[in-house]
Write a protein that holds these residues in place. Sequence first.
Motif, short mmCIF file in Angstrom:
data_model
loop_
_atom_site.label_atom_id
_atom_site.label_comp_id
_atom_site.label_asym_id
_atom_site.label_seq_id
_atom_site.Cartn_x
_atom_site.Cartn_y
_atom_site.Cartn_z
N VAL A 1 0.80 -1.22 0.00
CA VAL A 1 0.00 0.00 0.00
C VAL A 1 0.84 1.28 0.00
O VAL A 1 0.37 2.32 -0.45
CB VAL A 1 -1.03 0.05 1.15
CG1 VAL A 1 -2.04 -1.07 1.03
CG2 VAL A 1 -0.37 0.06 2.50
N CYS A 2 2.06 1.23 0.48
CA CYS A 2 2.87 2.45 0.57
C CYS A 2 3.46 2.90 -0.77
O CYS A 2 3.48 4.09 -1.07
CB CYS A 2 3.99 2.29 1.59
SG CYS A 2 5.19 0.98 1.21
N GLU A 3 3.91 1.98 -1.56
CA GLU A 3 4.61 2.31 -2.80
C GLU A 3 3.81 3.24 -3.72
O GLU A 3 4.31 4.27 -4.15
CB GLU A 3 5.03 1.05 -3.55
CG GLU A 3 5.82 1.35 -4.81
CD GLU A 3 6.19 0.09 -5.56
OE1 GLU A 3 7.21 0.12 -6.25
OE2 GLU A 3 5.45 -0.92 -5.47
N PRO A 4 2.55 2.94 -4.03
CA PRO A 4 1.81 3.83 -4.93
C PRO A 4 1.46 5.18 -4.32
O PRO A 4 1.13 6.12 -5.04
CB PRO A 4 0.55 3.04 -5.27
CG PRO A 4 0.42 2.02 -4.21
CD PRO A 4 1.80 1.73 -3.70
N GLU A 5 1.54 5.30 -3.00
CA GLU A 5 1.21 6.57 -2.34
C GLU A 5 2.34 7.59 -2.39
O GLU A 5 2.12 8.77 -2.17
CB GLU A 5 0.82 6.33 -0.88
CG GLU A 5 -0.42 5.50 -0.70
CD GLU A 5 -1.65 6.14 -1.33
OE1 GLU A 5 -1.82 7.37 -1.20
OE2 GLU A 5 -2.44 5.40 -1.96
N CYS A 6 3.56 7.15 -2.68
CA CYS A 6 4.72 8.04 -2.64
C CYS A 6 4.76 8.95 -3.88
O CYS A 6 4.95 8.46 -5.00
CB CYS A 6 6.01 7.23 -2.56
SG CYS A 6 7.48 8.29 -2.45
N PRO A 7 4.63 10.26 -3.69
CA PRO A 7 4.62 11.17 -4.83
C PRO A 7 5.99 11.35 -5.47
O PRO A 7 6.10 11.86 -6.59
CB PRO A 7 4.12 12.48 -4.23
CG PRO A 7 4.53 12.42 -2.80
CD PRO A 7 4.41 10.95 -2.43
#
Length: 85
Positions: free
Chosen positions: A14-20
């Motif tokens: 879940v974290c990877e796609p949230e990183c801008p």
Amino acid sequence: MALMITDECINCDVCEPECPNNAIYQGLQIYEINPELCTECVGHFDTPQCQEVCPVDCIPIHPQFVESKETLMLKYHQLQKDKVS
């Protein structure tokens, strides 16, 4: 201050796609954060998005990469400039 992912990571994805800044990537065993790309979401959001979505709370500040909000904002501007180039 860059963030880091500890070995409590459960690879939930879940974290990877949230990183801008695309600072999060799959390491050999767990996700990792590139401190050169991590701005703790300064310039994008009020809080680090990876920390917001992490179900196991395994993303603390990286003690070897302590940076002020001003430094993080400068890094953000440089990363944005590099995207355009």
